[in-house]
Motif scaffolding. Sequence first.
Motif, PDB file in Angstrom:
ATOM      1  N   ASN A   1       0.821  -1.217   0.000  1.00  0.00           N
ATOM      2  CA  ASN A   1       0.000   0.000   0.000  1.00  0.00           C
ATOM      3  C   ASN A   1       0.853   1.265   0.000  1.00  0.00           C
ATOM      4  OD1 ASN A   1       0.937  -0.305   2.655  1.00  0.00           O
ATOM      5  ND2 ASN A   1      -0.843   0.762   3.510  1.00  0.00           N
ATOM      6  N   LYS A   2       2.149   1.096  -0.322  1.00  0.00           N
ATOM      7  CA  LYS A   2       3.050   2.248  -0.335  1.00  0.00           C
ATOM      8  C   LYS A   2       3.688   2.465  -1.702  1.00  0.00           C
ATOM      9  CE  LYS A   2       4.086   1.981   4.593  1.00  0.00           C
ATOM     10  NZ  LYS A   2       5.138   1.860   5.640  1.00  0.00           N
ATOM     11  N   TYR A   3       3.076   1.876  -2.723  1.00  0.00           N
ATOM     12  CA  TYR A   3       3.600   2.040  -4.079  1.00  0.00           C
ATOM     13  C   TYR A   3       3.407   3.469  -4.554  1.00  0.00           C
ATOM     14  CZ  TYR A   3       4.535   0.888  -8.984  1.00  0.00           C
ATOM     15  OH  TYR A   3       5.066   0.848 -10.253  1.00  0.00           O
ATOM     16  N   LYS A   4       2.250   4.025  -4.249  1.00  0.00           N
ATOM     17  CA  LYS A   4       1.947   5.402  -4.676  1.00  0.00           C
ATOM     18  C   LYS A   4       2.530   6.419  -3.713  1.00  0.00           C
ATOM     19  CE  LYS A   4      -1.955   8.403  -5.888  1.00  0.00           C
ATOM     20  NZ  LYS A   4      -3.440   8.502  -6.008  1.00  0.00           N
ATOM     21  N   SER A   5       2.461   6.118  -2.421  1.00  0.00           N
ATOM     22  CA  SER A   5       2.960   7.041  -1.402  1.00  0.00           C
ATOM     23  C   SER A   5       3.525   6.261  -0.236  1.00  0.00           C
ATOM     24  CB  SER A   5       1.833   7.959  -0.920  1.00  0.00           C
ATOM     25  OG  SER A   5       2.242   8.732   0.194  1.00  0.00           O
ATOM     26  N   GLU A   6       4.672   6.691   0.263  1.00  0.00           N
ATOM     27  CA  GLU A   6       5.292   6.043   1.417  1.00  0.00           C
ATOM     28  C   GLU A   6       4.579   6.401   2.713  1.00  0.00           C
ATOM     29  OE1 GLU A   6       7.760   3.876   1.834  1.00  0.00           O
ATOM     30  OE2 GLU A   6       8.096   3.601  -0.304  1.00  0.00           O
ATOM     31  N   GLU A   7       3.830   7.480   2.692  1.00  0.00           N
ATOM     32  CA  GLU A   7       3.128   7.924   3.885  1.00  0.00           C
ATOM     33  C   GLU A   7       1.863   7.105   4.107  1.00  0.00           C
ATOM     34  OE1 GLU A   7       4.383  10.259   5.897  1.00  0.00           O
ATOM     35  OE2 GLU A   7       6.102  10.433   4.547  1.00  0.00           O
ATOM     36  N   ILE A   8       1.516   6.906   5.368  1.00  0.00           N
ATOM     37  CA  ILE A   8       0.250   6.260   5.727  1.00  0.00           C
ATOM     38  C   ILE A   8      -0.832   7.328   5.746  1.00  0.00           C
ATOM     39  CG2 ILE A   8      -1.017   5.055   7.539  1.00  0.00           C
ATOM     40  CD1 ILE A   8       0.930   3.305   6.063  1.00  0.00           C
ATOM     41  N   THR A   9      -1.821   7.179   4.879  1.00  0.00           N
ATOM     42  CA  THR A   9      -2.869   8.182   4.738  1.00  0.00           C
ATOM     43  C   THR A   9      -4.235   7.500   4.756  1.00  0.00           C
ATOM     44  OG1 THR A   9      -2.938   8.037   2.314  1.00  0.00           O
ATOM     45  CG2 THR A   9      -1.309   9.546   3.276  1.00  0.00           C
ATOM     46  N   ALA A  10      -5.268   8.313   4.692  1.00  0.00           N
ATOM     47  CA  ALA A  10      -6.631   7.773   4.597  1.00  0.00           C
ATOM     48  C   ALA A  10      -6.826   7.037   3.281  1.00  0.00           C
ATOM     49  CB  ALA A  10      -7.657   8.898   4.748  1.00  0.00           C
ATOM     50  N   GLU A  11      -6.053   7.419   2.261  1.00  0.00           N
ATOM     51  CA  GLU A  11      -6.204   6.794   0.952  1.00  0.00           C
ATOM     52  C   GLU A  11      -5.665   5.369   0.940  1.00  0.00           C
ATOM     53  OE1 GLU A  11      -5.507   7.978  -3.700  1.00  0.00           O
ATOM     54  OE2 GLU A  11      -3.835   8.370  -2.328  1.00  0.00           O
ATOM     55  N   ASN A  12      -4.521   5.128   1.589  1.00  0.00           N
ATOM     56  CA  ASN A  12      -3.902   3.804   1.488  1.00  0.00           C
ATOM     57  C   ASN A  12      -4.053   2.953   2.751  1.00  0.00           C
ATOM     58  OD1 ASN A  12      -2.032   4.928   3.248  1.00  0.00           O
ATOM     59  ND2 ASN A  12      -0.333   4.900   1.799  1.00  0.00           N
ATOM     60  N   THR A  13      -5.003   3.300   3.605  1.00  0.00           N
ATOM     61  CA  THR A  13      -5.350   2.450   4.738  1.00  0.00           C
ATOM     62  C   THR A  13      -6.759   1.903   4.534  1.00  0.00           C
ATOM     63  OG1 THR A  13      -6.025   4.431   5.971  1.00  0.00           O
ATOM     64  CG2 THR A  13      -3.825   3.540   6.414  1.00  0.00           C
ATOM     65  N   ILE A  14      -7.029   0.791   5.194  1.00  0.00           N
ATOM     66  CA  ILE A  14      -8.232   0.013   4.878  1.00  0.00           C
ATOM     67  C   ILE A  14      -9.285   0.129   5.982  1.00  0.00           C
ATOM     68  CG2 ILE A  14      -9.077  -2.365   4.600  1.00  0.00           C
ATOM     69  CD1 ILE A  14      -6.505  -3.001   3.149  1.00  0.00           C
ATOM     70  N   SER A  15     -10.515   0.327   5.550  1.00  0.00           N
ATOM     71  CA  SER A  15     -11.636   0.307   6.495  1.00  0.00           C
ATOM     72  C   SER A  15     -12.467  -0.966   6.344  1.00  0.00           C
ATOM     73  CB  SER A  15     -12.541   1.533   6.295  1.00  0.00           C
ATOM     74  OG  SER A  15     -13.174   1.511   5.023  1.00  0.00           O
ATOM     75  N   GLN A  16     -12.450  -1.564   5.124  1.00  0.00           N
ATOM     76  CA  GLN A  16     -13.165  -2.823   4.890  1.00  0.00           C
ATOM     77  C   GLN A  16     -12.357  -3.694   3.930  1.00  0.00           C
ATOM     78  OE1 GLN A  16     -17.489  -2.589   4.037  1.00  0.00           O
ATOM     79  NE2 GLN A  16     -17.308  -0.389   4.416  1.00  0.00           N
ATOM     80  N   LEU A  17     -12.429  -4.991   4.145  1.00  0.00           N
ATOM     81  CA  LEU A  17     -11.774  -5.959   3.267  1.00  0.00           C
ATOM     82  C   LEU A  17     -12.652  -7.195   3.196  1.00  0.00           C
ATOM     83  CD1 LEU A  17      -9.261  -7.077   1.696  1.00  0.00           C
ATOM     84  CD2 LEU A  17      -8.364  -7.836   3.892  1.00  0.00           C
ATOM     85  N   PHE A  18     -12.979  -7.629   1.978  1.00  0.00           N
ATOM     86  CA  PHE A  18     -13.763  -8.851   1.829  1.00  0.00           C
ATOM     87  C   PHE A  18     -13.443  -9.517   0.496  1.00  0.00           C
ATOM     88  CE2 PHE A  18     -16.259  -5.187   0.569  1.00  0.00           C
ATOM     89  CZ  PHE A  18     -16.890  -5.543  -0.618  1.00  0.00           C
ATOM     90  N   ILE A  19     -13.725 -10.811   0.435  1.00  0.00           N
ATOM     91  CA  ILE A  19     -13.401 -11.629  -0.737  1.00  0.00           C
ATOM     92  C   ILE A  19     -14.685 -12.251  -1.276  1.00  0.00           C
ATOM     93  CG2 ILE A  19     -12.179 -13.695  -1.540  1.00  0.00           C
ATOM     94  CD1 ILE A  19     -10.005 -13.110   0.492  1.00  0.00           C
ATOM     95  N   THR A  20     -14.895 -12.134  -2.593  1.00  0.00           N
ATOM     96  CA  THR A  20     -16.087 -12.702  -3.239  1.00  0.00           C
ATOM     97  C   THR A  20     -15.670 -13.490  -4.482  1.00  0.00           C
ATOM     98  OG1 THR A  20     -16.438 -10.725  -4.623  1.00  0.00           O
ATOM     99  CG2 THR A  20     -17.503 -10.759  -2.455  1.00  0.00           C
ATOM    100  N   ASN A  21     -16.664 -13.982  -5.199  1.00  0.00           N
ATOM    101  CA  ASN A  21     -16.440 -14.707  -6.472  1.00  0.00           C
ATOM    102  C   ASN A  21     -15.447 -15.856  -6.312  1.00  0.00           C
ATOM    103  OD1 ASN A  21     -18.123 -12.804  -7.772  1.00  0.00           O
ATOM    104  ND2 ASN A  21     -16.392 -11.443  -8.141  1.00  0.00           N
TER     105      ASN A  21
END
Length: 274
Positions: free
Chosen positions: A93-113
């Motif tokens: 999650n640091k490919y675009k930015s090395e900083e931890i931001t609201a954009e590259n942190t996760i609030s939900q994660l799920f797997i389907t299909n």
Amino acid sequence: MKNINLINKIIFIINIVLLIVSFLAYRYIFQVETTKKIYAEESVKFVEENKNPVFKIDQIITYSSANVNDKSDGQLTDIDISQFTDIQLMINNKYKSEEITAENTISQLFITNIKVESNSESGEKIFNYKNPLNCGKYTELENYRDDGILFNIINSNEKNKSANYDENVFYTDCSNPISLGYINKNIVTNGKINTNNASIVFDGSILKDAGVDINSLNTTISFTIHIINNYNEEYVCNVKINNDLTSEEGISSGYLMKIVNPKENEYNFIKVTD
């Protein structure tokens, strides 16, 4: 005079028809060109947004072996054998930015299909989250539910202290792998092994001793990972794992471990747009 009036009426009607046809043709051409322009603009926007992905899979690790349930008190005259594969997916999650931001942190994660394709109908196919602390050893799993696999997101030190890794957990900063497990349960039931073979070990090598065709155990496991970040933006990635157990020095030697580093854009998470 009547003929002249009739001709004028006909000409008037023809002009009206031509006007309507011209209007409709212009409107059609305008809509087509507008659609093309919107599509082009959306395509450019899509490429720009996904050129530097916020999330991508950097590495996929699989570990495959087998488990034996001996119901004959060590005599190996009544055994059940299951094959299992542990899967670890590392998210960058640091490919675009090395900083931890609201954009590259996760609030939900799920797997389907979720789809498991096998060369054989033998055994019960089970796929689900697996405690990462149990990676490399056999543990019983329940099969995934119809609505997929939903993760609990750990986003504070307090939650980390009380985290139960037997439950579906993932860190908001992507610092732990997505941990999954596949079991082909009871591919052999009530089997018997020749105990004259003193080298029998309860791992993948027992498949050969039990006469199991390794080719029949090969599977293809596919699924879609959904990430929703703390801006409430959704990203998706389709994953396909070819679980081939027949490679040289494969599972018959005891276990098979594979480390796959995907190609540059192979497993980028794509932003879902409205």
